[in-house]
Design a protein around this motif. Structure first.
Motif, mmCIF file in Angstrom:
data_model
loop_
_atom_site.group_PDB
_atom_site.id
_atom_site.type_symbol
_atom_site.label_atom_id
_atom_site.label_comp_id
_atom_site.label_asym_id
_atom_site.label_seq_id
_atom_site.Cartn_x
_atom_site.Cartn_y
_atom_site.Cartn_z
ATOM 1 N N ALA A 112 0.969 -1.529 0.108
ATOM 2 C CA ALA A 112 -0.209 0.219 0.029
ATOM 3 C C ALA A 112 0.750 1.957 -0.450
ATOM 4 C CB ALA A 112 -0.936 -0.174 1.332
ATOM 5 N N GLY A 113 1.779 1.510 0.656
ATOM 6 C CA GLY A 113 2.797 1.953 0.840
ATOM 7 C C GLY A 113 3.742 2.160 -1.012
ATOM 8 N N GLU A 114 3.867 1.203 -1.424
ATOM 9 C CA GLU A 114 4.421 1.804 -2.703
ATOM 10 C C GLU A 114 3.477 2.219 -3.535
ATOM 11 O OE1 GLU A 114 7.748 1.168 -3.778
ATOM 12 O OE2 GLU A 114 7.507 1.142 -1.643
ATOM 13 N N CYS A 115 1.884 1.507 -3.830
ATOM 14 C CA CYS A 115 0.780 2.647 -4.584
ATOM 15 C C CYS A 115 0.576 3.730 -3.929
ATOM 16 C CB CYS A 115 -0.877 1.419 -4.283
ATOM 17 S SG CYS A 115 -0.497 0.088 -4.192
ATOM 18 N N VAL A 116 0.778 4.525 -3.104
ATOM 19 C CA VAL A 116 1.087 5.791 -2.744
ATOM 20 C C VAL A 116 1.888 6.758 -3.233
ATOM 21 C CG1 VAL A 116 1.429 7.599 -0.698
ATOM 22 C CG2 VAL A 116 -0.207 5.370 -0.449
ATOM 23 N N LYS A 117 3.146 5.994 -2.832
ATOM 24 C CA LYS A 117 5.019 6.538 -3.257
ATOM 25 C C LYS A 117 4.308 6.980 -5.124
ATOM 26 C CE LYS A 117 8.163 4.747 -1.383
ATOM 27 N NZ LYS A 117 9.219 4.046 -1.491
ATOM 28 N N ARG A 118 3.559 5.759 -5.685
ATOM 29 C CA ARG A 118 4.146 6.069 -7.293
ATOM 30 C C ARG A 118 2.629 6.179 -7.443
ATOM 31 N NH1 ARG A 118 4.781 0.400 -6.026
ATOM 32 N NH2 ARG A 118 2.864 0.242 -7.467
ATOM 33 N N SER A 119 1.528 7.048 -6.737
ATOM 34 C CA SER A 119 1.145 7.712 -8.016
ATOM 35 C C SER A 119 0.832 8.620 -7.778
ATOM 36 C CB SER A 119 -0.166 6.966 -6.343
ATOM 37 O OG SER A 119 0.110 7.818 -4.932
ATOM 38 N N SER A 120 1.705 9.397 -7.467
ATOM 39 C CA SER A 120 1.941 10.849 -7.600
ATOM 40 C C SER A 120 0.497 11.987 -6.572
ATOM 41 C CB SER A 120 1.981 11.726 -8.759
ATOM 42 O OG SER A 120 3.260 10.985 -9.499
ATOM 43 N N SER A 121 0.021 11.099 -5.886
ATOM 44 C CA SER A 121 -1.016 11.800 -5.038
ATOM 45 C C SER A 121 -2.263 11.696 -6.194
ATOM 46 C CB SER A 121 -0.834 13.416 -4.395
ATOM 47 O OG SER A 121 -0.142 13.280 -3.534
ATOM 48 N N ASP A 122 -2.208 11.174 -6.974
ATOM 49 C CA ASP A 122 -3.881 10.079 -7.738
ATOM 50 C C ASP A 122 -3.862 9.216 -7.397
ATOM 51 O OD1 ASP A 122 -5.089 9.454 -9.598
ATOM 52 O OD2 ASP A 122 -4.486 9.744 -11.411
ATOM 53 N N ILE A 123 -5.601 9.699 -6.756
ATOM 54 C CA ILE A 123 -6.019 8.566 -5.574
ATOM 55 C C ILE A 123 -6.986 8.002 -6.605
ATOM 56 C CG2 ILE A 123 -8.802 8.164 -4.287
ATOM 57 C CD1 ILE A 123 -6.463 10.200 -3.012
ATOM 58 N N LYS A 125 -5.182 6.448 -9.301
ATOM 59 C CA LYS A 125 -3.973 4.975 -9.436
ATOM 60 C C LYS A 125 -4.540 4.363 -8.095
ATOM 61 C CE LYS A 125 -1.669 7.661 -13.117
ATOM 62 N NZ LYS A 125 -0.265 7.998 -13.299
ATOM 63 N N ILE A 126 -4.373 4.768 -6.740
ATOM 64 C CA ILE A 126 -3.954 4.394 -5.097
ATOM 65 C C ILE A 126 -5.167 3.590 -5.282
ATOM 66 C CG2 ILE A 126 -3.963 4.591 -2.716
ATOM 67 C CD1 ILE A 126 -2.995 7.484 -3.004
ATOM 68 N N ASN A 127 -6.398 4.053 -5.928
ATOM 69 C CA ASN A 127 -6.904 2.795 -5.081
ATOM 70 C C ASN A 127 -6.884 1.603 -6.273
ATOM 71 O OD1 ASN A 127 -8.417 3.930 -3.173
ATOM 72 N ND2 ASN A 127 -9.871 5.774 -4.479
ATOM 73 N N HIS A 128 -6.838 2.172 -7.599
ATOM 74 C CA HIS A 128 -6.209 0.749 -8.931
ATOM 75 C C HIS A 128 -5.717 -0.167 -8.295
ATOM 76 C CE1 HIS A 128 -5.488 -1.494 -12.247
ATOM 77 N NE2 HIS A 128 -6.563 -0.851 -12.293
ATOM 78 N N CYS A 129 -4.577 0.408 -7.353
ATOM 79 C CA CYS A 129 -3.096 -0.190 -7.333
ATOM 80 C C CYS A 129 -3.482 -1.355 -6.165
ATOM 81 C CB CYS A 129 -1.721 0.554 -6.782
ATOM 82 S SG CYS A 129 -0.536 -0.145 -6.075
ATOM 83 N N LEU A 130 -4.061 -0.313 -5.199
ATOM 84 C CA LEU A 130 -4.941 -1.538 -4.013
ATOM 85 C C LEU A 130 -5.717 -2.379 -3.636
ATOM 86 C CD1 LEU A 130 -5.699 1.609 -1.200
ATOM 87 C CD2 LEU A 130 -3.406 0.273 -1.093
ATOM 88 N N ARG A 131 -6.627 -2.665 -5.147
ATOM 89 C CA ARG A 131 -7.702 -2.885 -5.345
ATOM 90 C C ARG A 131 -7.454 -4.145 -6.323
ATOM 91 N NH1 ARG A 131 -11.678 0.956 -7.206
ATOM 92 N NH2 ARG A 131 -13.408 -0.478 -7.952
ATOM 93 N N HIS A 132 -6.398 -4.314 -6.814
ATOM 94 C CA HIS A 132 -6.060 -5.161 -8.090
ATOM 95 C C HIS A 132 -4.988 -5.482 -7.534
ATOM 96 C CE1 HIS A 132 -10.039 -3.907 -9.850
ATOM 97 N NE2 HIS A 132 -9.126 -2.916 -9.903
ATOM 98 N N THR A 133 -3.703 -5.659 -6.930
ATOM 99 C CA THR A 133 -2.580 -5.941 -6.374
ATOM 100 C C THR A 133 -1.891 -5.834 -4.893
ATOM 101 O OG1 THR A 133 -0.835 -4.469 -8.240
ATOM 102 C CG2 THR A 133 -0.136 -5.324 -6.613
ATOM 103 N N CYS A 134 -2.621 -4.974 -3.833
ATOM 104 C CA CYS A 134 -2.630 -5.326 -2.531
ATOM 105 C C CYS A 134 -3.653 -6.098 -2.704
ATOM 106 C CB CYS A 134 -2.210 -4.257 -1.813
ATOM 107 S SG CYS A 134 -0.910 -3.274 -2.423
#
Length: 204
Positions: A112-123, A125-134
Motif C-alpha cells: 500500500a505504501g508503494e502504491c501511494v509513493k508511485r501514484s503522485s497523489s492520484d487517488i 491510481k492508489i485505489n486501483h493499485c490497492l484493489r488489484h495488486t495489494c
C-alpha cells in the motif's frame, strides 16, 4: 476506499478477536442499513453467474468503505476499535513508514505504501493499485486479520442478499463462496505460489 480498509484491519490482535467481533457487529449491520453497500446491484450482478474476476470487481465496487467507517456509520465506527485505529495507520502509510518483514501484515502495508509513493497523489491510481495488486496479500495467509474482517463484510452482504441462492451451481456457505470469488480474481498469483485463499474452511 481500500486504503481506509487495509489499515483498519491490521490493528486486530488474536486476544482482541472476541471483543472486536462484539463491538464491530453493529458496524457491519449498519453498512447494509445505511446503504454503504449497493446491495441490489450486487444481487443483480450475481444472479445466475459463476465466480469470476468480474464478480470480484463488481463486489469490490459495490462497497463504499468511506461510508462504512465514516459518513454512514460514524457512531458504529466510534464503537469499533478497528475503525478508530485506522486513522493513525493511514497517517503512517501516507508518511512513508515501512514495516519490517518480521511484522504482521508487512506485505499488505508495504504494498500500500508503494502504491501511494508511485501514484503522485492520484487517488484513482492508489485505489486501483490497492484493489488489484495489494488486495492479494489480504487473502494469501500473510495477513489473516485482513482476510477475517473482509470476509465478515462479505458474509453480511451474502446473507442480506441471499447470494448463495443467486450464484449458478453454488451449494456451499457464504465464506466458501467468497473464497471462490477471491480465487478467481487472483488465480494467477495463487497458482504461482501453489496456495488457495485463506478464507472459509481453509482459513477464517
Amino acid at each position: 476506499m481500500w486504503l481506509i480498509l487495509f489499515f483498519v484491519l491490521i490493528t486486530i490482535t488474536a486476544s482482541e478477536k472476541i471483543s472486536v467481533n462484539k463491538k464491530c457487529r453493529d458496524l457491519l449491520a449498519c453498512a447494509i442499513r445505511k446503504e454503504c453497500v449497493a446491495l441490489e446491484d450486487v444481487v443483480h450482478k450475481f444472479e445466475n453467474k459463476t465466480a469470476s474476476v468480474q464478480m470480484y470487481n463488481d463486489l469490490d465496487k459495490s462497497v463504499d468503505y468511506g461510508c462504512i467507517f465514516s459518513t454512514g456509520c460514524y457512531e458504529e465506527c466510534e464503537a469499533c476499535p478497528l475503525c478508530i485505529s485506522s486513522k493513525q495507520q493511514v497517517v503512517d502509510v501516507l508518511s512513508g513508514n515501512k514495516l519490517e518483514n518480521s511484522e504482521s501484515c508487512h506485505e499488505l502495508i508495504n504494498c500500500a505504501g508503494e502504491c501511494v509513493k508511485r501514484s503522485s497523489s492520484d487517488i484513482d491510481k492508489i485505489n486501483h493499485c490497492l484493489r488489484h495488486t495489494c488486495a492479494y496479500s489480504c487473502f494469501d495467509g500473510s495477513c489473516p486479520k485482513c482476510s477475517a474482517f473482509v470476509t465478515r463484510i462479505f458474509n453480511q452482504i451474502c446473507v442480506s442478499g441471499d447470494l448463495r441462492n443467486k450464484v449458478a451451481g453454488f451449494t456451499g456457505q457464504c465464506p466458501e463462496l467468497f473464497r471462490e470469488i477471491v480465487y478467481a480474481k487472483f488465480k494467477a498469483e495463487f497458482d504461482a505460489h501453489g496456495t488457495k485463499p485463506m478464507i472459509g474452511k481453509h482459513g477464517n
